[in-house]
Each structure stands twice: as C-alpha cells, then as structure tokens.
Motif scaffolding. Structure first.
Motif, PDB file in Angstrom:
ATOM      1  N   ASN A 253       2.354  -5.863   2.031  1.00  0.00           N
ATOM      2  CA  ASN A 253       1.749  -5.079   0.935  1.00  0.00           C
ATOM      3  C   ASN A 253       2.799  -4.183   0.280  1.00  0.00           C
ATOM      4  O   ASN A 253       3.295  -3.247   0.890  1.00  0.00           O
ATOM      5  N   LYS A 254       3.114  -4.485  -0.990  1.00  0.00           N
ATOM      6  CA  LYS A 254       4.212  -3.765  -1.665  1.00  0.00           C
ATOM      7  C   LYS A 254       3.701  -3.057  -2.920  1.00  0.00           C
ATOM      8  O   LYS A 254       3.157  -3.694  -3.824  1.00  0.00           O
ATOM      9  N   LEU A 255       3.900  -1.734  -2.926  1.00  0.00           N
ATOM     10  CA  LEU A 255       3.464  -0.903  -4.060  1.00  0.00           C
ATOM     11  C   LEU A 255       4.714  -0.366  -4.767  1.00  0.00           C
ATOM     12  O   LEU A 255       5.564   0.249  -4.123  1.00  0.00           O
ATOM     13  N   THR A 256       4.812  -0.608  -6.080  1.00  0.00           N
ATOM     14  CA  THR A 256       5.944  -0.051  -6.836  1.00  0.00           C
ATOM     15  C   THR A 256       5.382   0.937  -7.858  1.00  0.00           C
ATOM     16  O   THR A 256       4.416   0.619  -8.570  1.00  0.00           O
ATOM     17  N   ILE A 257       5.992   2.138  -7.907  1.00  0.00           N
ATOM     18  CA  ILE A 257       5.433   3.190  -8.768  1.00  0.00           C
ATOM     19  C   ILE A 257       6.529   4.132  -9.239  1.00  0.00           C
ATOM     20  O   ILE A 257       7.582   4.244  -8.595  1.00  0.00           O
ATOM     21  N   GLU A 258       6.268   4.795 -10.345  1.00  0.00           N
ATOM     22  CA  GLU A 258       7.242   5.758 -10.887  1.00  0.00           C
ATOM     23  C   GLU A 258       7.295   6.968  -9.949  1.00  0.00           C
ATOM     24  O   GLU A 258       6.265   7.553  -9.607  1.00  0.00           O
ATOM     25  N   GLN A 279      -3.528  15.885   5.200  1.00  0.00           N
ATOM     26  CA  GLN A 279      -3.724  14.451   4.974  1.00  0.00           C
ATOM     27  C   GLN A 279      -4.072  14.114   3.526  1.00  0.00           C
ATOM     28  O   GLN A 279      -4.953  14.725   2.934  1.00  0.00           O
ATOM     29  N   VAL A 280      -3.369  13.112   2.963  1.00  0.00           N
ATOM     30  CA  VAL A 280      -3.789  12.514   1.687  1.00  0.00           C
ATOM     31  C   VAL A 280      -4.083  11.038   1.947  1.00  0.00           C
ATOM     32  O   VAL A 280      -3.443  10.412   2.776  1.00  0.00           O
ATOM     33  N   ARG A 281      -5.076  10.539   1.200  1.00  0.00           N
ATOM     34  CA  ARG A 281      -5.496   9.140   1.375  1.00  0.00           C
ATOM     35  C   ARG A 281      -5.008   8.331   0.173  1.00  0.00           C
ATOM     36  O   ARG A 281      -5.209   8.740  -0.972  1.00  0.00           O
ATOM     37  N   LEU A 282      -4.344   7.221   0.448  1.00  0.00           N
ATOM     38  CA  LEU A 282      -3.949   6.311  -0.629  1.00  0.00           C
ATOM     39  C   LEU A 282      -4.866   5.100  -0.546  1.00  0.00           C
ATOM     40  O   LEU A 282      -4.975   4.457   0.506  1.00  0.00           O
ATOM     41  N   LYS A 283      -5.521   4.798  -1.679  1.00  0.00           N
ATOM     42  CA  LYS A 283      -6.425   3.634  -1.723  1.00  0.00           C
ATOM     43  C   LYS A 283      -5.876   2.737  -2.829  1.00  0.00           C
ATOM     44  O   LYS A 283      -5.778   3.175  -3.987  1.00  0.00           O
ATOM     45  N   ILE A 284      -5.457   1.532  -2.453  1.00  0.00           N
ATOM     46  CA  ILE A 284      -4.789   0.677  -3.431  1.00  0.00           C
ATOM     47  C   ILE A 284      -5.592  -0.596  -3.632  1.00  0.00           C
ATOM     48  O   ILE A 284      -5.943  -1.290  -2.668  1.00  0.00           O
ATOM     49  N   ALA A 285      -5.902  -0.872  -4.906  1.00  0.00           N
ATOM     50  CA  ALA A 285      -6.621  -2.109  -5.242  1.00  0.00           C
ATOM     51  C   ALA A 285      -6.136  -2.551  -6.615  1.00  0.00           C
ATOM     52  O   ALA A 285      -6.137  -1.756  -7.563  1.00  0.00           O
ATOM     53  N   GLY A 286      -5.701  -3.812  -6.718  1.00  0.00           N
ATOM     54  CA  GLY A 286      -5.213  -4.311  -8.009  1.00  0.00           C
ATOM     55  C   GLY A 286      -4.013  -3.515  -8.468  1.00  0.00           C
ATOM     56  O   GLY A 286      -3.062  -3.324  -7.721  1.00  0.00           O
ATOM     57  N   ALA A 287      -4.096  -3.018  -9.708  1.00  0.00           N
ATOM     58  CA  ALA A 287      -2.954  -2.253 -10.243  1.00  0.00           C
ATOM     59  C   ALA A 287      -3.281  -0.766 -10.267  1.00  0.00           C
ATOM     60  O   ALA A 287      -2.739  -0.006 -11.068  1.00  0.00           O
ATOM     61  N   GLU A 288      -4.188  -0.342  -9.366  1.00  0.00           N
ATOM     62  CA  GLU A 288      -4.602   1.063  -9.379  1.00  0.00           C
ATOM     63  C   GLU A 288      -4.381   1.707  -8.007  1.00  0.00           C
ATOM     64  O   GLU A 288      -4.747   1.145  -6.983  1.00  0.00           O
ATOM     65  N   GLN A 311       1.422  -5.761  -4.918  1.00  0.00           N
ATOM     66  CA  GLN A 311       1.209  -7.110  -4.392  1.00  0.00           C
ATOM     67  C   GLN A 311       0.707  -6.954  -2.969  1.00  0.00           C
ATOM     68  O   GLN A 311       1.362  -6.295  -2.165  1.00  0.00           O
ATOM     69  N   GLY A 312      -0.432  -7.558  -2.679  1.00  0.00           N
ATOM     70  CA  GLY A 312      -0.942  -7.464  -1.310  1.00  0.00           C
ATOM     71  C   GLY A 312      -2.448  -7.297  -1.285  1.00  0.00           C
ATOM     72  O   GLY A 312      -3.111  -7.311  -2.325  1.00  0.00           O
ATOM     73  N   ASP A 313      -2.983  -7.111  -0.077  1.00  0.00           N
ATOM     74  CA  ASP A 313      -4.428  -6.942   0.078  1.00  0.00           C
ATOM     75  C   ASP A 313      -4.812  -5.514  -0.275  1.00  0.00           C
ATOM     76  O   ASP A 313      -4.025  -4.581  -0.087  1.00  0.00           O
ATOM     77  N   ASP A 314      -6.064  -5.332  -0.737  1.00  0.00           N
ATOM     78  CA  ASP A 314      -6.568  -3.975  -0.970  1.00  0.00           C
ATOM     79  C   ASP A 314      -6.501  -3.218   0.356  1.00  0.00           C
ATOM     80  O   ASP A 314      -6.843  -3.777   1.400  1.00  0.00           O
ATOM     81  N   MET A 315      -6.060  -1.970   0.308  1.00  0.00           N
ATOM     82  CA  MET A 315      -6.007  -1.225   1.571  1.00  0.00           C
ATOM     83  C   MET A 315      -6.125   0.273   1.373  1.00  0.00           C
ATOM     84  O   MET A 315      -5.929   0.796   0.274  1.00  0.00           O
ATOM     85  N   GLN A 316      -6.472   0.956   2.465  1.00  0.00           N
ATOM     86  CA  GLN A 316      -6.500   2.422   2.483  1.00  0.00           C
ATOM     87  C   GLN A 316      -5.609   2.871   3.619  1.00  0.00           C
ATOM     88  O   GLN A 316      -5.666   2.326   4.715  1.00  0.00           O
ATOM     89  N   ILE A 317      -4.793   3.893   3.349  1.00  0.00           N
ATOM     90  CA  ILE A 317      -3.900   4.399   4.397  1.00  0.00           C
ATOM     91  C   ILE A 317      -3.743   5.910   4.197  1.00  0.00           C
ATOM     92  O   ILE A 317      -3.788   6.399   3.066  1.00  0.00           O
ATOM     93  N   GLY A 318      -3.622   6.648   5.299  1.00  0.00           N
ATOM     94  CA  GLY A 318      -3.487   8.107   5.208  1.00  0.00           C
ATOM     95  C   GLY A 318      -2.090   8.554   5.599  1.00  0.00           C
ATOM     96  O   GLY A 318      -1.484   7.984   6.518  1.00  0.00           O
ATOM     97  N   PHE A 319      -1.542   9.535   4.878  1.00  0.00           N
ATOM     98  CA  PHE A 319      -0.229  10.089   5.229  1.00  0.00           C
ATOM     99  C   PHE A 319      -0.284  11.600   5.229  1.00  0.00           C
ATOM    100  O   PHE A 319      -1.114  12.207   4.545  1.00  0.00           O
ATOM    101  N   ASN A 320       0.643  12.223   5.966  1.00  0.00           N
ATOM    102  CA  ASN A 320       0.831  13.665   5.885  1.00  0.00           C
ATOM    103  C   ASN A 320       1.551  13.937   4.565  1.00  0.00           C
ATOM    104  O   ASN A 320       2.667  13.466   4.349  1.00  0.00           O
TER     105      ASN A 320
END
Length: 372
Positions: A253-258, A279-288, A311-320
C-alpha cells in the motif's frame, strides 16, 4: 603571557566551545576554558571528560603559557563588548587582566596543568566526509534517537562505514531513521555509536561549512578534525540492535502526497487528539486521505480530507502525531511516500524528490492501535 585578539572573533569561538561545558561539573577545573598560547597561536579547549573540543585561534603575541580561565564569567563579559581588540595579560597575583578600549577586568585563573589531557587515539581508522554531508546526516537522524538511560545504545546515532557507502541510523523503538550515502566510501569497514551531545555540537558548527571533516575512530573514541577545530569524544559502548530486521520489506500500500500539505494537516488535526496517545487516524480510500483525531474525554474532534495518489487496498491506520510531525518536518522534499502493509505493521516514510545523487533516507514509524 600576553596576547591581543579581536573580541567578536574570540566570542564566536568560545560560544561554540562553551556548548561542551556542563552546568554542574564533578571537577571544578572543567568550569574553565584552557588557554594554551604558543606565540601567535592560541589553542582554546573545553571538556566534560566525555567530550573534549579545541579550536586554534590566531592572536598577536610572542609569549607562551597555559592557564585555565572561568568560562561563564569570560563569556558573559565578551557578549557585552562591541567589536574591538582586547589585550589579555597574566599578572603575578594569579589573575589575568583583560583590557578593552574603555576598561580593565581581572579574572582569577587556575593552573592549566590541572586541566585533563585529551585522549590520544591509538591506531585509529579514518574516513573523510564533507562537512555539509555530515551535518545533514546528523540533523536527519538525531531527532529519532532515544532518551532512555536503561538502553544507552539507542540514545546515540549508529555510524556504519563500508566500502560501498556510509549509513547513519537512529531509533528509540517507536521511530527509526536510516540515512545513507552511496557517493562516499570508507577505507575500512567499521561501526560505532556516537553520543548525542557531541553530535549536536558538530551539527551546529558544520551547517553551511564547505570544509572536509577527517573522522578518526577506534573501539572506544572518535575524533573529528576540520578547519582549525578538533572534537574528541568517548563512544557509547554496546551492540546496536539489528535495525534491518525491523524494516518491513513487503509494503503493497503506497500513498504519495505533498509533504507540506500533509504536515500542516497532521499538525492541525493533532491539536484535537488525546493528550496521552497523540493518536491521529489515517483512512485511505481511492485518491482520498482522511486524517482525523478525537479526544473522547473532552469531546474534541477534528477531521480533514486531502487528495493523494494511492495504490493499494483501502485501509485505516493510527500513528502518534508527534512522530509524524517530527519526521515530516525533518524532510525537505516536496512530495513524500508512505508505504504500509497492515494496520499493526510499521509505516515507511521516504522522500520522493529533493535528494542528492547517492543519498537515501528511510524513516520508519510504528503504528498505534486504533480504538474503534
């Protein structure tokens, strides 16, 4: 013993050396600068026993001598002078007299022979690195090193010198940074762990410098020589953890962002996060990319949506959020890539652009468990 020196030139050098001196020293002599005069060359040293730093200054003199001068008193006095020549004369009553355009000041000095001698490195290996590369390697890694006294090996930066390049690694078990240069070769293969304090001193002095740094090292000490300055420090004893083992290799799962947009968004949203987990939650689906945080105890929450390339499956992940902010803030790229595999596996942050030829940076951040 007598010499004349420019006030600003002296102050600039002493302020750098002053960073070595601890606020509370076990030996009173370490509260001093050592002045070692040999005709028109004055060598000034400062030490805390672990780290010793010295600089050679050009002065006007034809005498010799060695004395220890109170560092704090001298620095405070020099800061108040406008640029002018200052004359230092050692008097018979164990004081050194400093004369400026407008006055005279006497400081009690100690015997220079009491000052501890710097360590001599026996049979060292050596490598030459450009100052700006070393400064960049330190500043890109040092923030990720730990502060845990129980694990001293992780409180420094790991230097790994090989014939195919140099690698610098720092980790505190929650985040890890690996900075490597394939455009510089070491003569011998070597690894050692540098403590934080001398690295912070080097980072400050080397930034923007165009000189080369000679790094000499053996099993217990390292010595950095550049321009007219020399720093010797004791290395951290122990074996560095196998960092390659914790960097996940398969990350579909690869996310590219500014980078700036991502950083600003995490900064804003994290203000509303829980004050203990950050904690912040990142929820990635499509181009959002949806970034959210919530502090249930105070009914605070925030959410932002950003467009990204994914590019990859929709997912949710938490980070500090503090780790993400530190990492994104230490990169200079316009775009970054975040590679992930599963919500409970580490995420890997790398710059997409803005790197020199042969320069590689890999940042790893451990996730935090999401509470649904």
């Amino acid at each position: 013993m007598k010499f004349i020196v420019s006030s600003n030139y002296l102050l600039k050098q002493l302020q750098i050396l002053g960073g070595v001196i601890n606020n509370s020293n076990t030996l009173p002599i370490l509260d001093n600068f050592l002045f070692d005069l040999k005709n028109d060359e004055l060598t000034v040293s400062a030490s805390d026993l672990e780290t010793t730093m010295s600089a050679k200054l050009k002065v006007e003199s034809d005498s010799e001598g060695k004395i220890a001068v109170p560092a704090k008193l001298l620095l405070e006095t020099l800061k108040t002078f406008p640029e002018q020549p200052l004359t230092f004369v050692v008097e018979d009553n164990n004081t050194i007299e400093l004369s400026s355009n407008h006055g005279k000041y006497a400081l009690a000095y100690a015997d220079g022979e009491e000052f501890p001698n710097p360590v001599e490195l026996e049979d060292p290996s050596s490598t030459i690195v450009e100052a700006d590369i070393l400064s960049s390697a330190i500043s890109k890694t040092i923030f990720a090193s730990g502060n845990d006294d129980l694990r001293p090996v992780m409180s420094g930066v790991f230097f790994q010198f090989k014939e195919d390049g140099l690698t610098f690694v720092a980790t505190d078990a929650h985040k890890l940074v690996k900075y490597s240069r394939e455009d510089i070769q070491a003569n011998d293969t070597a690894e050692f762990i540098m403590p934080k304090k001398p690295l912070n001193l080097l980072k400050g002095i080397l930034a923007g410098s165009e000189s080369e740094v000679l790094i000499e090292y053996n099993d217990s000490n390292a010595k950095f020589t550049f321009d007219e300055t020399q720093l010797i420090c004791r290395l951290i004893d122990g074996k560095y953890p196998n960092y390659e083992a914790v960097i996940p290799k398969e990350n579909p799962n690869k996310l590219t962002i500014e980078r700036n947009q991502f950083l600003s968004s995490v900064r804003r949203v994290s203000i509303f996060s829980n004050k203990t987990t950050h904690q912040v939650r990142l929820k990635i689906a499509g181009a959002e990319l949806n970034i959210s945080a919530e502090d249930v105890d105070y009914s605070n929450k925030a959410e932002e949506r950003l467009t990204c390339s994914y590019q990859g499956d929709d997912m949710q992940i938490g980070f500090n959020s503090r780790f993400l902010i530190e990492m994104l803030g230490n990169l200079t790229a316009d775009e970054v890539m975040l590679e992930m595999s599963l919500p409970n596996r580490a995420g890997i942050l790398t710059p997409v652009d803005g790197l020199d030829q042969g320069e590689k940076i890999t940042m790893l951040v451990m996730p935090v468990m999401l509470n649904n």
